[in-house]
Scaffold this motif. Structure first.
Motif, mmCIF file in Angstrom:
data_model
loop_
_atom_site.group_PDB
_atom_site.id
_atom_site.type_symbol
_atom_site.label_atom_id
_atom_site.label_comp_id
_atom_site.label_asym_id
_atom_site.label_seq_id
_atom_site.Cartn_x
_atom_site.Cartn_y
_atom_site.Cartn_z
ATOM 1 N N ILE A 1 18.508 -25.669 22.670
ATOM 2 C CA ILE A 1 19.590 -24.589 23.093
ATOM 3 C C ILE A 1 19.323 -23.658 24.009
ATOM 4 N N ARG A 2 20.056 -23.479 25.164
ATOM 5 C CA ARG A 2 19.691 -22.241 25.866
ATOM 6 C C ARG A 2 20.549 -21.213 25.450
ATOM 7 N N ALA A 3 20.008 -20.063 25.495
ATOM 8 C CA ALA A 3 20.640 -19.169 25.217
ATOM 9 C C ALA A 3 20.354 -17.861 26.341
ATOM 10 N N MET A 4 21.487 -17.115 26.865
ATOM 11 C CA MET A 4 20.894 -15.975 27.632
ATOM 12 C C MET A 4 21.471 -14.751 27.077
ATOM 13 N N PRO A 5 20.640 -13.973 26.590
ATOM 14 C CA PRO A 5 21.051 -12.434 25.931
ATOM 15 C C PRO A 5 20.630 -11.637 26.931
ATOM 16 N N ASN A 6 20.800 -10.351 26.480
ATOM 17 C CA ASN A 6 20.498 -9.195 27.611
ATOM 18 C C ASN A 6 19.797 -8.089 27.034
ATOM 19 N N ASN B 1 25.860 -23.671 14.677
ATOM 20 C CA ASN B 1 26.300 -22.472 13.997
ATOM 21 C C ASN B 1 24.774 -21.498 13.852
ATOM 22 N N ASP B 2 23.653 -21.968 13.655
ATOM 23 C CA ASP B 2 22.508 -21.502 13.349
ATOM 24 C C ASP B 2 22.239 -20.455 14.570
ATOM 25 N N ALA B 3 22.290 -20.984 15.763
ATOM 26 C CA ALA B 3 21.992 -20.140 17.021
ATOM 27 C C ALA B 3 23.090 -19.113 17.282
ATOM 28 N N ILE B 4 24.255 -19.409 16.750
ATOM 29 C CA ILE B 4 25.119 -18.253 16.810
ATOM 30 C C ILE B 4 25.001 -17.033 15.707
ATOM 31 N N GLY C 1 23.872 -8.861 18.518
ATOM 32 C CA GLY C 1 25.019 -8.316 19.486
ATOM 33 C C GLY C 1 26.038 -9.357 19.099
ATOM 34 N N ARG C 2 26.773 -9.881 20.381
ATOM 35 C CA ARG C 2 28.018 -10.873 20.294
ATOM 36 C C ARG C 2 27.452 -12.175 21.120
ATOM 37 N N THR C 3 28.388 -13.238 20.967
ATOM 38 C CA THR C 3 27.859 -14.448 21.520
ATOM 39 C C THR C 3 29.231 -15.038 22.122
ATOM 40 N N GLU C 4 28.899 -15.764 22.999
ATOM 41 C CA GLU C 4 30.013 -16.730 23.589
ATOM 42 C C GLU C 4 29.545 -17.873 24.040
ATOM 43 N N MET C 5 30.015 -19.273 23.568
ATOM 44 C CA MET C 5 29.598 -20.381 24.086
ATOM 45 C C MET C 5 30.165 -20.841 25.190
ATOM 46 N N VAL C 6 29.286 -21.434 26.165
ATOM 47 C CA VAL C 6 29.781 -21.885 27.457
ATOM 48 C C VAL C 6 29.076 -23.243 27.663
ATOM 49 N N THR C 7 29.475 -23.732 29.170
ATOM 50 C CA THR C 7 28.861 -25.066 29.332
ATOM 51 C C THR C 7 27.416 -24.478 30.182
ATOM 52 N N GLU C 8 26.694 -25.527 30.331
ATOM 53 C CA GLU C 8 25.458 -25.003 31.385
ATOM 54 C C GLU C 8 25.656 -24.550 32.506
ATOM 55 N N ASP C 9 26.758 -25.195 33.179
ATOM 56 C CA ASP C 9 27.016 -24.776 34.541
ATOM 57 C C ASP C 9 27.515 -23.473 34.631
ATOM 58 N N LEU C 10 28.094 -22.918 33.647
ATOM 59 C CA LEU C 10 28.417 -21.520 33.585
ATOM 60 C C LEU C 10 27.217 -20.427 33.169
#
Ligand SMILES: NC(=O)C1=CN([C@@H]2O[C@H](COP(=O)(O)OP(=O)(O)OC[C@H]3O[C@@H](n4cnc5c(N)ncnc54)[C@H](OP(=O)(O)O)[C@@H]3O)[C@@H](O)[C@H]2O)C=CC1
Ligand SMILES: O=C(O)[C@@H]1CCC=N1
Length: 268
Positions: free
Chosen positions: A116-121, A145-148, A155-164
């Motif tokens: 999984i790729r995640a991009m937090p801040n 689900n574990d990643a979420i 904080g908060r999360t949003e599922m996206v596609t890799e291009d986004l």
């Protein structure tokens, strides 16, 4: 979550993730381990969070269900190569690095490894991150689900596609820079007009925080809220006109686009 989690790298982001996991964990803290580069930092993190911290990535990650890679992007290949011998085919690997793609990860790990790729801040430091998440095709619903759950702990999360994910980096990953620069610039103006630096920073910071909360809670378009600030013939509309003359919005959009373009370049 009844999982053993290892965090590799305990800098700005790794430490914030550990903080979130520790404060949201009902389980024994033995289920969270970490690794870092120096003995001193390992000791500091161990004392601060009461978890086991190693300076050996294999020791930290051994027997983990989930491994979170929070090192700088240029170290990812080295660290992944290091942990490959001690992971199982079910271990979920999560990377938060900009520019390191699912394709690059699969070249190293093989296509069957859940990744999984995640991009937090940086607001993860106070549990207020916004994190974009994208999974590879080997992830199960449980992995996602574990990643979420993990990133909801900071904080908060949003599922996206890799291009986004490039746009996520621009809008929420790298943009804390622009907000801190905005606050600093506003505080400078206050100081130039007689406020102390402390007063001016307090005013600007609370204003930005208050606006974000108000925007979120009012469910009103930001353009309408901007209009609500402007008294006819008053001070605010003069600021709006000058900002528009100086291409205020375009300046922000250009800066964000530069970050998005860089993310795309790094991902090639
Ligand atoms: N900073 C941000 O706002 C954001 C960063 N990211 C991503 O998060 C990742 C980490 O960034 P950030 O936390 O800012 O970086 P930091 O430099 O603050 O943290 C990296 C950590 O990794 C440690 N480290 C270095 N080498 C190793 C190694 N071989 N094994 C284990 N640990 C090691 C470092 O130790 P030492 O300091 O002693 O070298 C440091 O504790 C990057 O990939 C970045 O793209 C994503 C979103 C936001
Ligand atoms: O500057 C960077 O590359 C990382 C990604 C998002 C924030 N910091």
């Amino acid at each position: 979550m009844d999982k053993k989690i290892a965090v590799i790298g305990t800098g700005n982001m790794g430490k914030a993730i550990i903080q979130g996991l520790v404060s949201h964990s009902n389980d024994s803290l033995n289920s969270i381990t970490a690794s870092t580069r120096t003995d001193q930092e390992a000791q500091n993190i161990q004392e601060e969070f009461g978890i086991n911290v190693f300076t050996n990535n294999q020791l930290a990650a051994k027997n983990s269900d989930i491994i979170i890679l929070a090192v700088k992007p240029y170290l990812l290949e080295e660290v992944i190569t290091e942990i490959i011998p001690i992971i199982s085919q079910h271990t979920l690997i999560i990377s938060i690095a900009a520019g390191f793609t699912i394709g690059q990860a699969e070249e190293l790990l093989g296509g069957n490894q859940p990744f999984i790729r995640a991009m937090p801040n940086l607001a993860a430091q106070v549990g207020e991150s916004m994190t974009g998440i994208v999974e590879n095709s080997s992830c199960s619903d449980t992995d996602i689900n574990d990643a979420i759950i993990i990133f909801n702990a900071i904080g908060r999360t949003e599922m996206v596609t890799e291009d986004l994910l490039h746009a996520v980096i621009g809008v929420s990953g790298s943009s804390p820079t622009l907000v801190f620069m905005l606050i600093q610039a506003m505080a400078d103006s206050g100081v130039a007009n007689g406020l102390t630096r402390e007063q001016s920073l307090k005013l600007a910071t609370q204003m930005v925080k208050g606006c974000a909360t108000y925007l979120e809670q009012s469910d009103t378009h930001p353009e309408k809220l901007k209009d609500n600030v402007c008294t006819p013939g008053g001070t605010s509309i003069q600021m709006v006109l000058e900002a528009e003359k100086q291409n205020y919005r375009h300046t922000i959009q250009s800066a964000i686009q530069a970050g998005i373009d860089k993310s795309k370049e790094l991902s090639k």
